[in-house]
Design an enzyme around this catalytic site. Sequence first.
Site, PDB file in Angstrom:
ATOM      1  N   GLY A  80       0.814  -1.218   0.000  1.00 20.77           N
ATOM      2  CA  GLY A  80       0.000   0.000   0.000  1.00 20.77           C
ATOM      3  C   GLY A  80       0.841   1.258   0.000  1.00 20.77           C
ATOM      4  O   GLY A  80       0.375   2.344  -0.334  1.00 20.77           O
ATOM      5  N   ARG A  81       2.077   1.095   0.395  1.00 20.90           N
ATOM      6  CA  ARG A  81       2.973   2.266   0.382  1.00 20.90           C
ATOM      7  C   ARG A  81       4.420   1.860   0.124  1.00 20.90           C
ATOM      8  O   ARG A  81       5.332   2.671   0.256  1.00 20.90           O
ATOM      9  CB  ARG A  81       2.887   3.019   1.693  1.00 20.90           C
ATOM     10  N   LYS A 102       9.765   2.627   0.975  1.00 21.71           N
ATOM     11  CA  LYS A 102       8.592   2.553   1.850  1.00 21.71           C
ATOM     12  C   LYS A 102       8.149   3.970   2.174  1.00 21.71           C
ATOM     13  O   LYS A 102       8.934   4.767   2.691  1.00 21.71           O
ATOM     14  CB  LYS A 102       8.946   1.786   3.135  1.00 21.71           C
ATOM     15  N   GLY A 148      -0.450   6.069   1.560  1.00 16.21           N
ATOM     16  CA  GLY A 148       0.763   5.587   0.895  1.00 16.21           C
ATOM     17  C   GLY A 148       2.047   6.193   1.430  1.00 16.21           C
ATOM     18  O   GLY A 148       3.123   5.985   0.865  1.00 16.21           O
ATOM     19  N   ARG A 185      14.700   0.124   1.272  1.00 15.14           N
ATOM     20  CA  ARG A 185      15.119  -1.106   1.933  1.00 15.14           C
ATOM     21  C   ARG A 185      15.425  -2.181   0.904  1.00 15.14           C
ATOM     22  O   ARG A 185      15.009  -2.085  -0.257  1.00 15.14           O
ATOM     23  CB  ARG A 185      14.086  -1.549   2.970  1.00 15.14           C
ATOM     24  N   ARG A 215       5.759 -12.526   0.689  1.00 12.79           N
ATOM     25  CA  ARG A 215       5.232 -12.858   2.011  1.00 12.79           C
ATOM     26  C   ARG A 215       4.349 -14.102   1.957  1.00 12.79           C
ATOM     27  O   ARG A 215       3.895 -14.500   0.879  1.00 12.79           O
ATOM     28  CB  ARG A 215       4.369 -11.678   2.505  1.00 12.79           C
ATOM     29  N   ASP A 221       0.760 -11.375   6.358  1.00 11.63           N
ATOM     30  CA  ASP A 221       1.306 -10.475   5.341  1.00 11.63           C
ATOM     31  C   ASP A 221       2.646  -9.894   5.779  1.00 11.63           C
ATOM     32  O   ASP A 221       3.348  -9.277   4.976  1.00 11.63           O
ATOM     33  CB  ASP A 221       0.315  -9.345   5.029  1.00 11.63           C
ATOM     34  N   ASN A 222       3.003 -10.091   7.043  1.00  8.08           N
ATOM     35  CA  ASN A 222       4.294  -9.607   7.524  1.00  8.08           C
ATOM     36  C   ASN A 222       5.276 -10.752   7.754  1.00  8.08           C
ATOM     37  O   ASN A 222       6.254 -10.601   8.486  1.00  8.08           O
ATOM     38  CB  ASN A 222       4.111  -8.818   8.822  1.00  8.08           C
ATOM     39  N   ASP A 248       9.018  -5.716   7.834  1.00  8.58           N
ATOM     40  CA  ASP A 248       7.992  -4.753   8.242  1.00  8.58           C
ATOM     41  C   ASP A 248       8.101  -4.373   9.713  1.00  8.58           C
ATOM     42  O   ASP A 248       7.338  -4.817  10.563  1.00  8.58           O
ATOM     43  CB  ASP A 248       6.582  -5.267   7.916  1.00  8.58           C
TER      44      ASP A 248
HETATM   45  P1  AMP Z   1       1.371  -3.146   8.112  1.00  6.29           P
HETATM   46  O1  AMP Z   1       0.530  -3.212   9.338  1.00  6.29           O
HETATM   47  O2  AMP Z   1       2.320  -1.976   8.086  1.00  6.29           O
HETATM   48  O3  AMP Z   1       2.040  -4.422   7.805  1.00  6.29           O
HETATM   49  O4  AMP Z   1       0.363  -2.821   6.912  1.00  6.29           O
HETATM   50  C1  AMP Z   1      -0.744  -3.617   6.595  1.00  6.29           C
HETATM   51  C2  AMP Z   1      -1.245  -3.196   5.233  1.00  6.29           C
HETATM   52  O5  AMP Z   1      -1.605  -1.824   5.250  1.00  6.29           O
HETATM   53  C3  AMP Z   1      -0.248  -3.355   4.111  1.00  6.29           C
HETATM   54  O6  AMP Z   1      -0.963  -3.727   2.976  1.00  6.29           O
HETATM   55  C4  AMP Z   1       0.312  -1.963   3.977  1.00  6.29           C
HETATM   56  O7  AMP Z   1       0.831  -1.709   2.695  1.00  6.29           O
HETATM   57  C5  AMP Z   1      -0.899  -1.111   4.257  1.00  6.29           C
HETATM   58  N1  AMP Z   1      -0.535   0.223   4.768  1.00  6.29           N
HETATM   59  C6  AMP Z   1      -0.018   0.530   5.956  1.00  6.29           C
HETATM   60  N2  AMP Z   1       0.168   1.856   6.076  1.00  6.29           N
HETATM   61  C7  AMP Z   1      -0.233   2.412   4.916  1.00  6.29           C
HETATM   62  C8  AMP Z   1      -0.304   3.731   4.391  1.00  6.29           C
HETATM   63  N3  AMP Z   1       0.082   4.797   5.108  1.00  6.29           N
HETATM   64  N4  AMP Z   1      -0.780   3.891   3.149  1.00  6.29           N
HETATM   65  C9  AMP Z   1      -1.192   2.858   2.404  1.00  6.29           C
HETATM   66  N5  AMP Z   1      -1.166   1.598   2.828  1.00  6.29           N
HETATM   67  C10 AMP Z   1      -0.698   1.363   4.063  1.00  6.29           C
HETATM   68 MG    MG Z   2       3.168  -5.063   6.460  1.00  6.05          MG
END
Ligand code: AMP
Ligand code: MG
Length: 521
Positions: free
Chosen positions: A102-103, A122, A135, A192, A199, A269-270, A279
């Site tokens: 997502g970002r 990132k 994002g 990174r 994943r 996903d992590n 992550d």
């Molecule tokens: P995370 O908890 O960081 O592993 O994120 C879980 C999901 O949310 C993943 O698909 C990330 O890409 C998405 N995500 C987290 N933060 C953002 C953000 N600021 N903008 C867009 N997607 C995000």
């Molecule tokens: Mg993640």
Amino acid sequence: MQLNLDNTFTNELPSDKNLENSRRQVVDACFSYVTPKKTTNPSLVHVSDEMLTELGITKEDSKTDNFLQIFTGNKVLKNTHPYAMCYGGHQFGNWAGQLGDGRAINLFEILHKNKRWALQLKGAGETPYSRTADGLAVLRSSIREYLCSEAMYHLGVPTTRALTLSLSGDEVLRDVLYNGNRAFEKGAIVSRAAPNFIRFGSFEILSARQNHTALQQLTDYTIKHFYPEITATGKQKYLEFLAKVRNNTIEMIIHWQRVGFVHGVMNTDNMSILGLTIDYGPYGWLEGFDFGWTPNTTDAQHKRYRFGNQSYIGLWNLFKLANALYPLIEEAEPLQQILDGYNFLFKEQYETMMKSKLGLIQNNDTDSELIGKLEETLHLIETDMTIFFRNLSNISKEDSFSKAIEKITDAFYSPIELKDDIKQHWETWCAQYIERLQQETQTNEQRKQQMDTVNPKYVLRNYMAQLAIDDANKGDYNLIEEFYQLLKQPYSEQPQHHKWFSKRPEWARNKVGCSMLSCSS
Ligand code: AMP
Ligand code: MG
């Protein structure tokens, strides 16, 4: 800048035919082409000299405007096509459907010295997978990812790496504690690197959508490039793959337990398919040794991802991966066998790891009991994990138990609480430990040397990261550099840095960012 580009992910796997950068469900594809967002006024905060070397980038190159523009997403390197990856995942135990980068935006892959590296930004802007978010990433979480991934590497923990930490020059709106207090923060971008960023969830999403062709393509791709030692064919190939991912996952989590690292968000996903720590979000380092501790306030109620539960969650996540791979195997029994092997392997390797922390080499049937007793005793009084294990190596075979206790007293947050029952438990344990040491053939010095290679003196304590963040928000990056250098040699004495070998100060006990972190980043 001369980079040996070698894109395999985008060349060998199905892409999203839609080239629009709109939020959507992306089916029948492993990734979507996207362009990073232009930033207003990018500037480099820190560059990892080690990663420059790893990637074959010279120091001179890293000082050019070209380098800055590429690693903040303002410029796309010639002949490269940035992309965001599609994946799904189980978040906090529930299937969440499509998540995806997502970002995170992948720039390219390079081959250097026979090593494959995928480079990723990132916080570089929206992608089709951004769902309701922007994002972007903020400076505080970017500093945490940047410093911690490099620190983990030097601790010997399998991890993704970080090349650069930059400010975007843009402001980003965040609600740090999800309590309605939104505020602008400095935007940042970390670049990174890892052999890949695939994943468990990358497989899950294809399987959930019953896209078995792409599922097989992704699995074959992963085996071909990252598990080339697997030579079996047919179903056996996929079973061996799962077994290897299981082994790598176990190895990673054992390292986490060794150094006192709590990931905080072990959603599928992590979970890296290579068994790399990936992550860095609301992670934390144990201060007091506590199996029940998690730094993640988003997980405060059930503490699913607490320190003492990481092993179980590793298995839970592998179960989801096995389910995702099922269509390639179509037999539950051999998959189940691989999962059934997890607990035995984990227990065996955990004991070996704990024995190394205690400096025990000989075999002795009572060792698992000694380890179990220690873990119980560590919970009786708040005991700093890092200081305890580091100082444990000062105990010698000839010590009395009271002398031994003296040597570890520094690790207690409140030594005056060491009385009555608690004191007795510690005395009993120390006496047993000394008796056990006497069965070892190593000298005290030899044992200390060995123990000091597995019990770090310096880790990125939660409050240390926060101090670096507070300064950086004011434009002072000295602590980032100091910690970056310090944590390159976590097992060395480094007397000039001794002040970081100390317990968490009281002011940090309940401070946001030190003991309380959310997923907001
Ligand atoms: P995370 O908890 O960081 O592993 O994120 C879980 C999901 O949310 C993943 O698909 C990330 O890409 C998405 N995500 C987290 N933060 C953002 C953000 N600021 N903008 C867009 N997607 C995000
Ligand atoms: Mg993640």
